[in-house]
Enzyme design. Structure first.
Site, PDB file in Angstrom:
ATOM      1  N   HIS A  67      13.615 -58.676  44.831  1.00 38.80           N
ATOM      2  CA  HIS A  67      14.907 -58.003  45.087  1.00 38.80           C
ATOM      3  C   HIS A  67      16.103 -58.759  44.686  1.00 38.80           C
ATOM      4  O   HIS A  67      17.213 -57.986  44.936  1.00 38.80           O
ATOM      5  CB  HIS A  67      14.763 -57.525  46.494  1.00 38.80           C
TER       6      HIS A  67
ATOM      7  N   GLY B 120      27.038 -57.584  55.801  1.00 43.18           N
ATOM      8  CA  GLY B 120      26.148 -56.295  55.689  1.00 43.18           C
ATOM      9  C   GLY B 120      26.497 -55.620  54.308  1.00 43.18           C
ATOM     10  O   GLY B 120      25.592 -55.193  53.459  1.00 43.18           O
TER      11      GLY B 120
ATOM     12  N   THR C 223      30.171 -56.952  61.781  1.00 40.01           N
ATOM     13  CA  THR C 223      31.100 -56.358  62.618  1.00 40.01           C
ATOM     14  C   THR C 223      29.990 -56.110  63.886  1.00 40.01           C
ATOM     15  O   THR C 223      28.752 -55.910  63.763  1.00 40.01           O
ATOM     16  CB  THR C 223      31.579 -55.086  62.349  1.00 40.01           C
TER      17      THR C 223
ATOM     18  N   MET D 259      23.078 -54.885  64.304  1.00 43.42           N
ATOM     19  CA  MET D 259      21.693 -54.583  63.922  1.00 43.42           C
ATOM     20  C   MET D 259      20.983 -55.514  63.291  1.00 43.42           C
ATOM     21  O   MET D 259      19.789 -55.174  62.437  1.00 43.42           O
ATOM     22  CB  MET D 259      21.839 -53.439  63.151  1.00 43.42           C
ATOM     23  N   GLU D 260      21.312 -56.794  63.244  1.00 40.99           N
ATOM     24  CA  GLU D 260      20.814 -57.757  62.166  1.00 40.99           C
ATOM     25  C   GLU D 260      20.448 -59.307  62.937  1.00 40.99           C
ATOM     26  O   GLU D 260      19.454 -59.968  62.183  1.00 40.99           O
ATOM     27  CB  GLU D 260      21.686 -57.971  61.173  1.00 40.99           C
TER      28      GLU D 260
ATOM     29  N   ASP E 185      34.303 -52.024  67.218  1.00 37.39           N
ATOM     30  CA  ASP E 185      34.337 -50.830  68.292  1.00 37.39           C
ATOM     31  C   ASP E 185      33.798 -51.264  69.547  1.00 37.39           C
ATOM     32  O   ASP E 185      33.398 -52.376  69.641  1.00 37.39           O
ATOM     33  CB  ASP E 185      33.495 -49.662  67.724  1.00 37.39           C
TER      34      ASP E 185
HETATM   35  N1  HPA Z   1      26.135 -50.463  66.989  1.00 36.97           N
HETATM   36  C1  HPA Z   1      25.290 -50.845  66.448  1.00 36.97           C
HETATM   37  N2  HPA Z   1      25.857 -51.769  65.246  1.00 36.97           N
HETATM   38  C2  HPA Z   1      27.170 -51.976  65.378  1.00 36.97           C
HETATM   39  C3  HPA Z   1      28.135 -51.379  66.151  1.00 36.97           C
HETATM   40  C4  HPA Z   1      27.553 -50.570  66.938  1.00 36.97           C
HETATM   41  O1  HPA Z   1      28.304 -49.927  67.817  1.00 36.97           O
HETATM   42  N3  HPA Z   1      29.441 -51.663  65.642  1.00 36.97           N
HETATM   43  C5  HPA Z   1      29.165 -52.438  64.635  1.00 36.97           C
HETATM   44  N4  HPA Z   1      27.989 -52.570  64.474  1.00 36.97           N
END
Ligand code: HPA
Length: 233
Positions: free
Chosen positions: A4, A20, A90, A180-181, A204
């Site tokens: 890859h 990401g 993030t 998520m990582e 957020d």
């Molecule tokens: N959820 C999952 N992954 C994220 C989020 C979230 O609210 N914000 C930034 N990455």
């Protein structure tokens, strides 16, 4: 070349920053590195190698989620001898004191991903950050005047959930943020005996439902990338 990644041997530095988003990798390469050269365009997962001050550093997208990141981490370490991986990404706040733009350095990451259950035959594994990198990042974040938190987090396999309150269990047990990582990154770093850290910025809040503006995202992303580049060995 690996499956890859289209780079030749020697084109990737021993330290790789991993946002990401591959366009974020391009942005870091263009605005923060000297003499950056693109080493990968396979699947649009752009990667660049350049210099930050006197250090040779690479930056490459990881994609979203543990499965995608894991493919790149496997190949970077096994095929390109990468020794240090620093995720810059993030996250969503799970605690009320965390504000948009704050920096979070996850010490460890819980997860609902099944990958480690498969790997450890149903048992749990506690993926943790590399402490020297974590300490350096904490000190650098403070020096730059950032509001920085260190603690546990939760890596989710889903961004969209049927249950709007799903995160409250993890918040009750002190998880600072969700992304998520990181659980996948820390686990693979342990397996391959390389060093890894996630440097995250709050984009957020699952509590207030507040989201970063484009301007806040830009400012905090630059700060996070600077911390990562400064601590790169
Ligand atoms: N959820 C999952 N992954 C994220 C989020 C979230 O609210 N914000 C930034 N990455």
């Amino acid at each position: 070349m690996s499956i890859h990644i289209g780079a030749k041997q020697g084109e990737i530095a021993s330290t790789v920053l991993m946002p990401g988003d591959p366009l974020r990798a391009k942005h870091i390469a263009e605005t923060m590195l000297e003499d950056a050269v693109c080493f990968n365009e396979v699947r649009g997962m752009l990667g660049f190698t350049g210099h930050y001050e006197d250090k040779r550093v690479s930056v490459m997208g990881s994609g979203m989620g543990i499965p995608t990141l894991s493919i790149y981490v496997n190949e970077l370490v096994q095929e390109y001898q990468v020794k240090t991986l620093i995720r810059v990404g993030t996250c969503g706040a799970l605690q009320p004191e965390l504000k948009i733009g704050d920096i979070v350095l996850p010490m460890s990451s819980s997860t609902n991903s099944h990958i480690n259950r498969l790997r450890f035959r149903g048992m749990d594994y506690a993926p943790t950050a590399n402490f020297p990198l974590l300490l350096k990042a904490y000190e650098k974040a403070k020096e730059l005047g950032a509001t920085v938190y260190v603690g546990g987090m939760f890596a989710s396999d889903t961004f969209y959930n049927d249950d709007p309150d799903w995160w409250k269990l993890w918040a009750a047990y002190g998880a600072l943020v969700v992304e998520m990582e990181t659980s996948g990154l820390y686990t693979l770093a342990a397996k391959f005996k390389v060093d890894a850290l996630s440097v995250l910025t709050v984009s957020d809040s699952l509590i207030s439902r507040e989201e970063a503006t484009a301007q806040q995202r830009e400012r905090s992303f630059t700060q996070m990338a600077k911390i990562a580049l400064e601590i790169a060995p």
